[in-house]
Write an enzyme that holds these catalytic residues in place. Structure first.
Site, PDB file in Angstrom:
ATOM      1  N   GLY A   1       0.803  -1.229   0.000  1.00  0.00           N
ATOM      2  CA  GLY A   1       0.000   0.000   0.000  1.00  0.00           C
ATOM      3  C   GLY A   1       0.829   1.268   0.000  1.00  0.00           C
ATOM      4  O   GLY A   1       0.435   2.269   0.613  1.00  0.00           O
TER       5      GLY A   1
ATOM      6  N   ASP B   1      -7.361   0.060   0.533  1.00  0.00           N
ATOM      7  CA  ASP B   1      -6.004   0.532   0.839  1.00  0.00           C
ATOM      8  C   ASP B   1      -6.022   1.920   1.475  1.00  0.00           C
ATOM      9  O   ASP B   1      -5.344   2.184   2.479  1.00  0.00           O
ATOM     10  CB  ASP B   1      -5.161   0.630  -0.444  1.00  0.00           C
ATOM     11  CG  ASP B   1      -4.779  -0.734  -1.002  1.00  0.00           C
ATOM     12  OD1 ASP B   1      -5.479  -1.712  -0.713  1.00  0.00           O
ATOM     13  OD2 ASP B   1      -3.773  -0.797  -1.730  1.00  0.00           O
TER      14      ASP B   1
HETATM   15  C1  MEV Z   1      -4.240  -3.524  -4.217  1.00  0.00           C
HETATM   16  O1  MEV Z   1      -3.463  -3.156  -3.073  1.00  0.00           O
HETATM   17  C2  MEV Z   1      -5.512  -4.171  -3.771  1.00  0.00           C
HETATM   18  C3  MEV Z   1      -6.470  -4.555  -4.898  1.00  0.00           C
HETATM   19  O2  MEV Z   1      -7.589  -5.208  -4.295  1.00  0.00           O
HETATM   20  C4  MEV Z   1      -6.944  -3.341  -5.658  1.00  0.00           C
HETATM   21  C5  MEV Z   1      -7.868  -2.448  -4.846  1.00  0.00           C
HETATM   22  O3  MEV Z   1      -8.477  -2.904  -3.872  1.00  0.00           O
HETATM   23  O4  MEV Z   1      -8.003  -1.274  -5.240  1.00  0.00           O
HETATM   24  C6  MEV Z   1      -5.834  -5.535  -5.874  1.00  0.00           C
END
Ligand code: MEV
Length: 329
Positions: A118, A164
């Site tokens: 993140g 995130d």
């Molecule tokens: C990315 O850190 C997490 C995903 O689920 C994308 C999102 O939630 O925006 C892959």
């Protein structure tokens, strides 16, 4: 000059599926992006960023598209990092109702870029907080999360969940499903161990890959739904602090992410090394494609095993961070 920081996160469960309205549980961890902003009167944005990967690199960028940053990092990653920063500054100016100022922005981060921890959310959240406070406006953490989400949504071509950005803004363990974002009360102490392969995945591309699989095959859509079922099952385990059960569900979650094509050889190797070392569970975290795995192990065995795993660049223990975005000195 105003300084803010915001934490990294790992997904206990639910990445990718959260983009389609399934629940997810990310947890903030004690690694931070720290952003310093200083107002300029000439409307230019100047960015300096050190250590955006664990190896570290420096960006000096004058905000001019022809003036490319001179960095030792893959071009798409640098471009994405710059788009996130631009978007965060735009959100801050909008929140403060200003368009007549610029900023010198310095980013220091111990969160590897594009590695599933993140980094972009933490940088965007901390930038919005620091830049608005620099202009005399105090936003609460939920408002910052909402504005940071708009930046991710834009940069990731409309393929982003709130997970995130909400987690980084409010800290602790959170549960996100669509627009419903809340903190998990009294989360258990989870013994996170992280393995990092030194690589990065392209979130936009990986999310697009899952989307097309889901559209093409009913069973891929079912797989996304099954990840949601894991998160729903994990709720009781989280409430009970049942680390063994949480780990079992994480193992299952990794298998399903792998089926959706977002794992990699090195991520799988690290997951297996953790399991063989006796971890309660292990999975990739974040968008995948490369980057980090998260395992649960209260002993040192998983960290040691990961350090000897070919493809693992570094392994470290991470503690839950109960604090989200904050003003720093
Ligand atoms: C990315 O850190 C997490 C995903 O689920 C994308 C999102 O939630 O925006 C892959």
């Amino acid at each position: 000059m105003t300084v803010s920081s915001a934490p990294a996160k790992v997904y206990v469960f639910g990445e990718h599926a959260v983009v389609y309205g399934e629940p997810a549980v990310p947890c903030a961890i004690q690694r931070r992006a720290r952003v310093t902003v200083e107002r300029r009167e000439d409307r230019r944005i100047r960015v300096r960023a050190d250590d955006l990967t664990l190896d570290g690199f420096t960006v000096r960028w004058g905000g001019d598209p022809d003036d490319r940053p001179d960095v030792d990092a893959p071009e798409p990653l640098v471009e994405a990092a710059m788009s996130y920063l631009d978007g965060a500054i735009e959100q801050a100016l909008d929140a403060a109702g200003r368009s007549d100022v610029g900023f010198d922005v310095t980013v220091e981060s111990d969160i590897p870029l594009g590695a599933g921890l993140g980094s972009s959310a933490a940088v965007v959240v901390a930038t919005i907080d620091a830049a608005t406070r620099e202009l005399g406006v105090d936003l609460d953490a939920r408002t910052i999360a909402d504005r940071a989400y708009r930046v991710e949504y834009e940069v990731q071509d409309g393929q982003a969940s709130r997970a995130d950005t909400f987690c980084s803004a409010v800290g602790g363990a959170v549960r996100v499903q669509g627009e419903d974002c809340r903190r998990v009360d009294d989360p258990p102490a989870l013994p996170f161990v992280i393995g990092y392969d030194g690589n990065a995945g392209d979130t936009g591309e990986l999310v697009a890959g899952v989307r097309s699989l889901r559209e093409e095959y009913g069973f891929a859509a079912d797989t996304v739904g099954a990840i949601g079922d894991i998160v729903r099952s994990g709720r009781t385990a989280l409430d009970d602090g049942d680390v063994a059960e949480i780990g079992r569900l994480m193992d299952f979650n990794h298998g399903l992410l792998s089926a959706l094509g977002v794992s990699s050889r090195s991520l799988d190797a690290m997951v297996w090394a953790a399991r063989e070392a006796g971890a309660d569970g292990a999975k990739l975290t974040g968008a995948g494609g490369g980057g980090c795995v998260v395992a649960l192990d209260s002993t040192d065995r998983t960290r040691t095993a990961l350090e000897y795993t070919p493809g693992c660049e570094t392994a470290f223990r991470a503690e839950l961070d109960t604090e989200g975005v904050r003003a720093d000195e």
